[in-house]
Design a protein around this motif. Structure first.
Motif, PDB file in Angstrom:
ATOM      1  N   VAL A  49     100.092  51.544 -23.209  1.00  0.00           N
ATOM      2  CA  VAL A  49     100.820  52.808 -23.062  1.00  0.00           C
ATOM      3  C   VAL A  49      99.840  53.970 -23.056  1.00  0.00           C
ATOM      4  CG1 VAL A  49     102.427  54.372 -24.216  1.00  0.00           C
ATOM      5  CG2 VAL A  49     102.999  51.951 -23.991  1.00  0.00           C
ATOM      6  N   SER A 101      98.765  55.491 -19.297  1.00  0.00           N
ATOM      7  CA  SER A 101      99.358  56.799 -19.035  1.00  0.00           C
ATOM      8  C   SER A 101      98.280  57.856 -18.831  1.00  0.00           C
ATOM      9  CB  SER A 101     100.306  57.199 -20.171  1.00  0.00           C
ATOM     10  OG  SER A 101      99.589  57.504 -21.336  1.00  0.00           O
ATOM     11  N   ILE A 112     103.343  53.944 -13.673  1.00  0.00           N
ATOM     12  CA  ILE A 112     103.447  55.273 -14.282  1.00  0.00           C
ATOM     13  C   ILE A 112     103.078  56.354 -13.270  1.00  0.00           C
ATOM     14  CG2 ILE A 112     102.712  56.715 -16.226  1.00  0.00           C
ATOM     15  CD1 ILE A 112     102.113  54.127 -17.770  1.00  0.00           C
ATOM     16  N   LEU A 138     104.088  63.733 -20.715  1.00  0.00           N
ATOM     17  CA  LEU A 138     104.329  62.472 -21.414  1.00  0.00           C
ATOM     18  C   LEU A 138     105.793  62.318 -21.864  1.00  0.00           C
ATOM     19  CD1 LEU A 138     102.320  60.285 -21.592  1.00  0.00           C
ATOM     20  CD2 LEU A 138     101.712  60.989 -23.895  1.00  0.00           C
ATOM     21  N   THR A 157     107.862  61.333 -19.039  1.00  0.00           N
ATOM     22  CA  THR A 157     107.534  60.009 -18.494  1.00  0.00           C
ATOM     23  C   THR A 157     108.106  58.888 -19.361  1.00  0.00           C
ATOM     24  OG1 THR A 157     105.471  61.055 -17.842  1.00  0.00           O
ATOM     25  CG2 THR A 157     105.579  58.728 -17.473  1.00  0.00           C
ATOM     26  N   ARG A 158     108.846  59.253 -20.411  1.00  0.00           N
ATOM     27  CA  ARG A 158     109.298  58.263 -21.390  1.00  0.00           C
ATOM     28  C   ARG A 158     109.895  56.989 -20.792  1.00  0.00           C
ATOM     29  NH1 ARG A 158     113.174  59.233 -26.434  1.00  0.00           N
ATOM     30  NH2 ARG A 158     114.426  57.942 -25.074  1.00  0.00           N
ATOM     31  N   LEU A 208     107.181  54.778 -19.699  1.00  0.00           N
ATOM     32  CA  LEU A 208     106.379  54.291 -20.834  1.00  0.00           C
ATOM     33  C   LEU A 208     107.117  53.185 -21.578  1.00  0.00           C
ATOM     34  CD1 LEU A 208     104.964  57.651 -22.268  1.00  0.00           C
ATOM     35  CD2 LEU A 208     103.954  56.101 -20.598  1.00  0.00           C
ATOM     36  N   THR A 234     106.796  50.085 -19.577  1.00  0.00           N
ATOM     37  CA  THR A 234     105.450  49.547 -19.790  1.00  0.00           C
ATOM     38  C   THR A 234     105.372  48.810 -21.121  1.00  0.00           C
ATOM     39  OG1 THR A 234     104.499  51.352 -18.513  1.00  0.00           O
ATOM     40  CG2 THR A 234     103.007  50.173 -19.975  1.00  0.00           C
TER      41      THR A 234
END
Lengths: 278, 322
Positions: free
Chosen positions: A86, A90, A158, A189, A192-193, A196, A199
């Motif tokens: 992560v 990222s 991502i 970030l 982008t949860r 993530l 991922t």
């Protein structure tokens, strides 16, 4: 008549297909609870009585290492891999998706190309490196590469997600004097949860299911993962130990099943979005 | 005099427009360095764990190396031995090719069929989607491979069912002609992952297209062939490439179902299994490195061919060829 057919036909096909598909899982669960003499002889899925002793045998573990210890070992590796992937993926993805730099095209092309790279090409030299560093028979070879964004699949996932985010928020943050790191950490970030989480879940499941890397790098039974223990359990026992063997199998896939029930929405969506973009 | 003027820009420039080129360059540099900080872990990984190992394994493929003694240069011997003097190598190539050629189309075909079925389902679509997807998460585990080995063993469920309908095939796992299909079926069982992707792709196709086609008198099948297939072809292509690349590297199910040795009679000696045996069991690391490079070349060649042929069958609606 025609309308009625249309209504029930797809449902029947889907339901029957699902039963066939889930049969191996039902078989696994049933066999893990069967007494030894019924495993091979009986086609009947349902055991005559539930043989819970299969599970107590399985919980004793392998080579004197308890199943709780084995699960703990596997969890440690999986959590390390999740944190590593992560963070590092990222970070790299933000640079590829949002920042301009020389060689960005070349580096991105290289990253995408490594998606197709068979792992075996780097396997032996990586083994030599970790061997020289004295890291064979430790968890480092399983976790350290994740902190170096070696899994291009997740970087790519991502990047694709970040490119779909509106730039306005980030731009206004930059105008207000936010540096690249503040913008990444506080604006991009959180947005982008979903990617993530996808991922994290896939990293967890793939690490949990992994066998090849673990087999190559781990030797001491007390460092074994649940998969490695299952394999030595299989090697040590005959077909008469089917019950305990599959009880242990159930225990080893249980975390994945739990993950599936908790995160299925993210799994299915993450899968769909990553596979649509080419 | 000239020395002074070159040293001058080192101090902050008193006026704004005296050195525009160097200012612009510094601005560019200021925009660039954070990118490299973000990329540091990736760059270290790409260099130390990918690029350098690739070069090293290429070098090792021309040597005799057992991990303990220094590598000994043998030129092309590993490659010539592999290609001309190792029937087990060709057996593993054949097994892997058979597996890829059978398993990948079956898996993707089933995925597309079920996705189409689910798309037309009025209720319960989300439930079925999740349920069909579940095997994809479990299928790579050793536990499930053990289940498949037991199901297809002599006296297992599959041979019992086949016996009851008059097909006496016995156990598949012990039969050199059938063992590879146990792995194939385990792969096809995991069709849920591409199915989810196809379903998402199907739902993005505009219903207008189908309405217009229906108005023109196109039936269900015609609509599928003329609308669904071309509109979905980029997604199918992307998944075809990924599935083929992944299938060449199948290991855990082959290892478990073959009892770790590629048996019976090398019939499940998949490429990666043979590579593992030569490299890590027999300590012929140079030979294993050569095998890895042959695999890389094969995958690169197949990917290239797929991309070439894709121009004739993959349809990009936005015409950008992304």
């Amino acid at each position: 008549m025609n309308i009625a057919t249309k209504w029930w036909l797809p449902h029947t096909v889907a339901a029957v297909g699902l039963l066939v598909l889930l049969y191996p899982l039902a078989w696994l669960l049933a066999t893990s609870l069967k007494p030894a003499d019924e495993v091979v002889t009986s086609l009947d899925l349902w055991p005559s009585h539930l043989e819970w002793s299969n599970y107590t045998t399985a919980l004793d573990g392998v080579s004197g290492i308890s199943v709780t210890r084995l699960l703990g070992n596997t969890l440690l590796i999986a959590v390390g891999a999740v944190v590593g992937n992560v963070l590092s993926c990222s970070l790299a993805a933000y640079a590829f998706a949002r920042l301009r730099f020389r060689m960005s095209k070349v580096m991105f092309a290289f990253m995408v190309a490594t998606l197709m790279l068979p792992h075996h090409v780097v396997l032996i030299p990586q083994y030599i490196i970790f061997n020289r560093l004295g890291m064979v028979d430790t968890y480092w070879p399983l976790v350290l590469p994740k902190f170096l964004a070696t899994e291009a699949f997740f970087v790519f996932l991502i990047v694709q997600f970040m490119r779909g985010l509106p730039r306005e928020l980030e731009e206004s943050a930059r105008i207000d004097g936010c540096g690249a790191f503040r913008t990444y950490w506080s604006i991009t970030l959180p947005l982008t949860r979903p990617a993530l989480i996808t991922t994290a879940i896939f990293t967890f499941i793939w690490t949990w299911n992994d066998f090849f890397t673990q087999m190559i790098y781990l030797f001491a039974p007390e460092k074994f993962t649940i998969t490695l223990a299952l394999r030595s359990f299989v090697d040590q026992s005959s077909t008469s130990a089917y019950g305990p063997m599959f009880a242990m199998s159930v225990i080893s896939v249980l975390p994945i099943v739990l993950f599936f029930f908790v995160f299925q929405r993210y799994l299915v969506q993450g899968m769909a979005t990553s596979g649509l973009k080419g | 005099m000239s020395t002074v003027s070159t040293r001058a820009p080192a101090r902050p420039a008193p006026t704004t427009d005296r050195h525009p080129p160097s200012r612009r360059r510094r601005q560019v540099r200021e925009r660039q360095w954070p990118a490299y900080v973000f990329l540091t872990p990736w760059m270290i990984g790409a260099l130390v764990l990918t690029l350098v190992p690739m070069a090293v394994s290429l070098y090792l493929s021309f040597t005799d190396y057992n991990l303990f003694d220094p590598p000994h240069w043998v030129g092309l011997r590993n490659y010539t031995e592999m290609l001309t003097d190792d029937p087990r190598y060709w057996r593993s190539v054949g097994t892997t090719m058979l597996y890829v050629v059978v398993a990948v189309p079956l898996k993707l075909g089933l995925a597309l069929a079920v996705a189409t079925l689910l798309k037309n389902l009025d209720r319960g679509r989300a439930f079925y989607r999740s349920a069909f997807y579940a095997p994809s998460l479990l299928g790579a585990s050793m536990s499930i491979a053990l289940v498949w080995r037991a199901l297809f063993n002599d006296g297992g469920t599959v041979s019992d069912i086949l016996d009851s309908v008059g097909i006496h095939a016995g156990g598949w796992v012990g039969n050199p002609d059938l063992a590879v299909y146990v792995v194939v079926l385990l792969t096809v069982w995991q069709f849920g992952a591409p199915m989810v992707i196809f379903l998402a792709g199907l739902q993005q196709i505009s219903p207008d297209l189908y309405e217009a086609a229906a108005l023109d008198g196109a039936g269900r099948w015609r609509q599928f062939v003329s609308i669904t297939v071309p509109m979905l072809s980029p997604v199918v292509f992307f998944n075809l490439v990924l599935e083929i690349i992944n299938s060449f590297q199948v290991f855990t199910p082959a290892f478990v179902i073959s009892g770790g040795k590629g048996g019976p009679a090398d019939s499940t000696m998949f490429y990666t299994l043979y590579l593992y045996e030569r490299g890590f069991t027999a300590s012929h690391m140079g030979y294993a490195a050569a095998m890895a490079w042959m695999l890389l070349i094969a995958i690169a060649a197949i990917t290239l061919i797929l991309f070439r042929t894709s121009r004739s069958w993959v349809f990009y609606a936005d015409e950008e060829g992304r």
